[in-house]
Motif scaffolding. Structure first.
Motif, PDB file in Angstrom:
ATOM      1  N   CYS A 189       0.849  -1.198   0.000  1.00 54.25           N
ATOM      2  CA  CYS A 189       0.000   0.000   0.000  1.00 54.25           C
ATOM      3  C   CYS A 189       0.884   1.248   0.000  1.00 54.25           C
ATOM      4  O   CYS A 189       2.002   1.223   0.514  1.00 54.25           O
ATOM      5  N   ASP A 204       0.332   3.855   1.737  1.00 55.09           N
ATOM      6  CA  ASP A 204       0.458   4.144   3.170  1.00 55.09           C
ATOM      7  C   ASP A 204       1.106   2.921   3.815  1.00 55.09           C
ATOM      8  O   ASP A 204       0.488   1.867   3.942  1.00 55.09           O
ATOM      9  N   GLN A 246      -0.388   0.401   6.331  1.00 52.19           N
ATOM     10  CA  GLN A 246      -1.452  -0.525   5.944  1.00 52.19           C
ATOM     11  C   GLN A 246      -0.882  -1.749   5.258  1.00 52.19           C
ATOM     12  O   GLN A 246       0.167  -1.689   4.622  1.00 52.19           O
ATOM     13  N   CYS A 281      -6.407  -1.337  -0.599  1.00 45.75           N
ATOM     14  CA  CYS A 281      -5.739  -0.565   0.445  1.00 45.75           C
ATOM     15  C   CYS A 281      -6.669   0.596   0.763  1.00 45.75           C
ATOM     16  O   CYS A 281      -7.070   1.318  -0.155  1.00 45.75           O
ATOM     17  N   ASP A 282      -7.032   0.778   2.025  1.00 49.46           N
ATOM     18  CA  ASP A 282      -7.894   1.885   2.429  1.00 49.46           C
ATOM     19  C   ASP A 282      -9.175   1.925   1.587  1.00 49.46           C
ATOM     20  O   ASP A 282      -9.603   2.972   1.118  1.00 49.46           O
ATOM     21  N   ASN A 283      -9.770   0.747   1.382  1.00 51.64           N
ATOM     22  CA  ASN A 283     -11.026   0.599   0.637  1.00 51.64           C
ATOM     23  C   ASN A 283     -10.950   1.103  -0.798  1.00 51.64           C
ATOM     24  O   ASN A 283     -11.959   1.493  -1.379  1.00 51.64           O
ATOM     25  N   ARG A 342     -12.063   6.101  -6.527  1.00 56.15           N
ATOM     26  CA  ARG A 342     -11.930   5.226  -5.360  1.00 56.15           C
ATOM     27  C   ARG A 342     -12.732   3.928  -5.569  1.00 56.15           C
ATOM     28  O   ARG A 342     -13.640   3.602  -4.806  1.00 56.15           O
TER      29      ARG A 342
END
Length: 195
Positions: free
Chosen positions: A67, A69, A72, A98-100, A133
């Protein structure tokens, strides 16, 4: 000197027989008892051979990209197999989030299962797809074309809390790069699942 030759010949023949000695059989290995519980099961080994043989059973968490980030961990949601490269060997399409936010990484089915070769960059990563997203809900391969269904946001939606668009992306491998063929957007008018 002549009389020693027959004795020498007899001595040499005495060591030979018409039957060859058979090698000792290998000791038989007794089967180990089956584990009593799943906690006692041995850890799975890395698959051998090519990736097409491992398919969905490979340890994809170790092969997908990390990810952005670093705090994560990527989560593998789904693995689909299909011939993307046109060589007649099933390739692996790995959906990870990653992070939805979902992406799809494609790995060459003829690559070694221990070190699969990623084809091009992950699909849905980078603009404009990443701005929506996407939360991937399905992937399929038909005649080399990759179709990805996802729930996502309108590009001008700043809230990013409620995906209201049903997205259908289509990609095709051209040479060594993926080309996006089309994007269909069907607004749902309500919040859709994303994570």
């Amino acid at each position: 000197m002549m009389r020693f030759v027959p004795i020498l010949a007899l001595a040499l023949l005495a060591g030979c027989t018409s039957q060859q000695a058979e090698p000792d059989p290998e000791p038989s290995l007794s089967a180990s008892p089956a584990p009593e519980t799943s906690d006692e099961l041995p850890e799975a080994e890395a698959p051998g051979g090519n990736l097409a043989g491992a398919g969905k059973d490979a340890d994809w968490d170790t092969f997908v990209l990390p990810c952005d980030d670093k705090t994560q961990e990527p989560i593998v949601q789904q693995v689909v197999t299909g011939d993307v490269t046109g060589d007649g060997i099933a390739d692996a399409l790995v959906v990870r989030t990653c992070d939805n936010v979902g992406t799809v990484e494609v790995f060459d089915g003829s690559s070694p299962a221990q070190r699969p070769w990623r084809i091009d960059q992950p699909l849905l990563k980078g603009p404009p797809a990443e701005l929506r997203r996407p939360w991937v809900t399905g992937v399929e391969v038909t005649a080399g074309e990759i179709v990805i269904k996802a729930n996502g946001h309108a590009i001008d939606d700043d809230s990013k809390t409620c995906p209201k668009d049903r997205l259908v992306f289509a990609f095709k491998l051209v040479g060594t790069d993926f080309t996006q063929l089309r994007l269909r957007n069907d607004p749902a008018g309500k919040c859709l699942p994303a994570g």
